[in-house]
Design an enzyme around this catalytic site. Sequence first.
Site, short mmCIF file in Angstrom:
data_model
loop_
_atom_site.label_atom_id
_atom_site.label_comp_id
_atom_site.label_asym_id
_atom_site.label_seq_id
_atom_site.Cartn_x
_atom_site.Cartn_y
_atom_site.Cartn_z
CG ASP A 1 4.46 -14.84 20.54
OD1 ASP A 1 4.25 -13.70 21.02
OD2 ASP A 1 3.95 -15.47 19.58
CG HIS B 1 8.51 -12.29 24.17
ND1 HIS B 1 7.97 -11.02 24.34
CD2 HIS B 1 7.50 -13.31 23.78
CE1 HIS B 1 6.94 -11.22 23.92
NE2 HIS B 1 6.34 -12.48 24.00
CG ASP C 1 2.84 -7.06 20.62
OD1 ASP C 1 2.88 -8.03 20.12
OD2 ASP C 1 2.08 -6.74 21.77
CG HIS C 2 6.39 -7.53 23.28
ND1 HIS C 2 6.81 -7.50 24.58
CD2 HIS C 2 5.02 -8.03 23.30
CE1 HIS C 2 5.83 -7.58 25.23
NE2 HIS C 2 4.67 -8.07 24.46
#
Length: 381
Positions: A9, A11, A85-86
């Site tokens: 994660d 990001h 999912d991102h």
Amino acid sequence: MVQILHISDTHLGKRQYSLVEREKDIYDIFSQLVDIAIKEHVDVIIHSGDLFDVSSPTTNALVMAIKILKRLKDVNIPFLSIPGDHDTPKRKGYLIPHNILSELDLIKILNYEKPYIIKGIEVYGIPHIPTVSKSILVSALSALRPKSSRSILLLHQGVKQILPYDGSWQMELGSLPKGFGYYALGHIHTRWRLTQDDGSVIAIAGSPDIMREEEIEGYEKFGKGAYLIDFSKDLPILSTINITVRPQKVVTINTKNIKKDILTIRDDLIEHNKSENNKPILHIIVEGERMRKDLLYKELLPLNDVALYYRIYKDETTQTVDNLSYTLPRDKGLDKIIIEYLTKYEKFSEDEANLILQMIKNVESDEIVNEILKKLTGVNL
């Protein structure tokens, strides 16, 4: 000795609160994790999804990812990942951004049909599968049969035992296939780990930076960073790797003592900033009696030079109203009704009320709205 760095994660490209500084923070954190991998001479990095913040990352995000991942390639450390999912486009036919990095031979995209083998350890990965496709996830999980406990499974899913809210989870811990030595989970941003009766480990690496205010409590308890896995034997041994992130704090002010509360916060931040390079982000809870927003933001101005950013996180103020009733007059237009209400009951001046009316009329124009807010609050937005 077999060493593996588990991260998740990251990001990349996320610009929290539209702050350029926060986007740079995210790249710096990712770079720090790569530094750790190189320093520890790990054999591989595994990433449990949401490498990027969106499925169509900016050029900046792609360039930074390429630059940082090239450092791993230069020292022959593989980077294994699954899309979260991102990372996953919502429309069919669109590729995940990982494909660009894979074409450059900077990462390996895992799947659950054929494992990646690193020093005798099997590494499988299942890409994020949405809630509406739970049956596909269950089928994929049930089909996995590792040869031994010297194996790893990467997942990026909501887990019911940790996210017990409707629509937020796609699987339960009991759905995990037996036989793996290490289950590397992503999606959940707060660290978590569980050693099962058979010695296998389920671990959530968490996000390496504070992406949302609800992560602050978890960061204060468990830190942020990665897991360093020693997989020299049949079962993994974990070490926690912590890294320093820009601090984010939840603070409370009361409108009855607003000047005193703000000065106390300011003094604390001045002291903090003497030893830290990164100014913090503040999430402010406002208590007490209701206060006009323009006056509230004027009171907050002393925080401008000691915090990178602050926001009203929760407004828990109350309004004391004695026998307030307002009947809409039939002989006045809507503009006059709004002006009358703002001046009579909200105690705005007529000039301020007119500015608010103009803001309502131009709500779709960010430029006009921001200009009016500057006039009302005296704060540059």
